[in-house]
Design an enzyme around this catalytic site. Sequence first.
Site, PDB file in Angstrom:
ATOM      1  N   ASP A 130      -1.988  11.651  -3.240  1.00 56.61           N
ATOM      2  CA  ASP A 130      -2.225  13.613  -3.478  1.00 56.61           C
ATOM      3  C   ASP A 130      -2.169  14.230  -5.069  1.00 56.61           C
ATOM      4  O   ASP A 130      -1.151  13.902  -6.403  1.00 56.61           O
ATOM      5  CB  ASP A 130      -0.245  13.684  -3.566  1.00 56.61           C
ATOM      6  CG  ASP A 130      -0.501  15.218  -3.170  1.00 56.61           C
ATOM      7  OD1 ASP A 130      -0.930  16.334  -4.092  1.00 56.61           O
ATOM      8  OD2 ASP A 130       0.602  16.175  -2.299  1.00 56.61           O
ATOM      9  N   GLU A 171       0.783  -0.698   0.521  1.00 55.62           N
ATOM     10  CA  GLU A 171      -0.288   0.234   0.504  1.00 55.62           C
ATOM     11  C   GLU A 171       0.414   2.018   0.365  1.00 55.62           C
ATOM     12  O   GLU A 171       1.376   1.142   0.948  1.00 55.62           O
ATOM     13  CB  GLU A 171      -1.224   0.506   1.737  1.00 55.62           C
ATOM     14  CG  GLU A 171      -2.203   1.074   1.702  1.00 55.62           C
ATOM     15  CD  GLU A 171      -3.266   1.060   2.200  1.00 55.62           C
ATOM     16  OE1 GLU A 171      -3.716   2.429   2.036  1.00 55.62           O
ATOM     17  OE2 GLU A 171      -2.734   0.268   3.570  1.00 55.62           O
ATOM     18  N   ASP A 208     -10.694  10.898  -5.238  1.00 59.42           N
ATOM     19  CA  ASP A 208     -12.302  11.584  -5.334  1.00 59.42           C
ATOM     20  C   ASP A 208     -11.777  12.290  -5.817  1.00 59.42           C
ATOM     21  O   ASP A 208     -13.107  13.403  -6.722  1.00 59.42           O
ATOM     22  CB  ASP A 208     -11.976  12.511  -3.948  1.00 59.42           C
ATOM     23  CG  ASP A 208     -11.033  13.491  -3.609  1.00 59.42           C
ATOM     24  OD1 ASP A 208      -9.743  12.420  -3.028  1.00 59.42           O
ATOM     25  OD2 ASP A 208     -11.401  14.409  -3.186  1.00 59.42           O
TER      26      ASP A 208
END
EC number: 2.1.1.33
Length: 331
Positions: A105, A29, A141
């Site tokens: 980011d 991850e 998102d």
Amino acid sequence: MIFRLADFHFPDSAARLYPDTPQRPWILEVGFGDGRFWPHYAATFPEAPNYLGVEISGVSLLKAERRLREAGLSNAVLTKLPATPLIREVVPAGSLDAIVVNFPDPWPKAGHAEHRLLRAPFFRLAASRLKPGGAVLLTTDHDEYFEFACREAEASGVMRAELTDPPPAALETKYARKWRELGLEVQHARFVPTHHPHVPHGTVARFPDSEDAPAVPHAILTLPAAFDPGAFHKHTARGGQTREDPVGWTVVLLELYRSLKQDGWVMLAHVVEGELTQEVLIGISARGDGSHLVRLASFGGPIITPGVKAAVGVVTDWLEEQGAAVRHRGY
């Protein structure tokens, strides 16, 4: 368990990192934040996969380590490093079942796209380290970044995008909860390799068990009688650019300190190689025959890279400019 860079082997293996569970799937991850994702995601498997988490925030590292420990996830390794050098140097080819990237980011400002993780070179690297059937899992998102990542995956020539719903665990992260409370949607893609290219490891090595080992970058020289350490000023050198590595290395010699333990000095150097940054100490110590040994110190757990070798060379070159006579270069 928290690993320093020097705790890894180059490359490493699941058998060494997870000696009790080497046969389980291995998932990496990138940017685990406070560690909320992994306990939820690991619970969806019959047995928790082996986990390698990479993060650049020290605060997040400590929070996640506590969260995973409380969840009883002992086959987890966390480290504070940029993702690309970790994947390139530590992870063997064809060894990962998945690479998870939740809410990276997006670097939304104009001209900042080069800082984004999910670009074509990363997808080629990821494809080389994933097993057949493995995938990069992206949840975000940020619509523009999502579209950007899909284009870059296609441009890599080794990935195809499958648009699906995110795993429920990805919606339990801090940012996912925040966006859901605001009524915002998230997007998810599985980037599946269509080809597994060969992306070699770099010339990286662990610091040997003995500082006297020949593999430790060093030089032997004779200082002039009039050597003045007070003449040192901050010094920057660059080099190592090749077609494969157009960036190369940057070495900044920051400070020269007098050693309190022995006759000599210690140089503090800042070494930058792409996304990998190290601060290393380089000793300048007197020898019995009147010469001085310039050598990388083990303090801080450095790894030996082309840039670190170059740092020893930059210190040697500076001493040569001060009148030193170099007898041997071992870097």
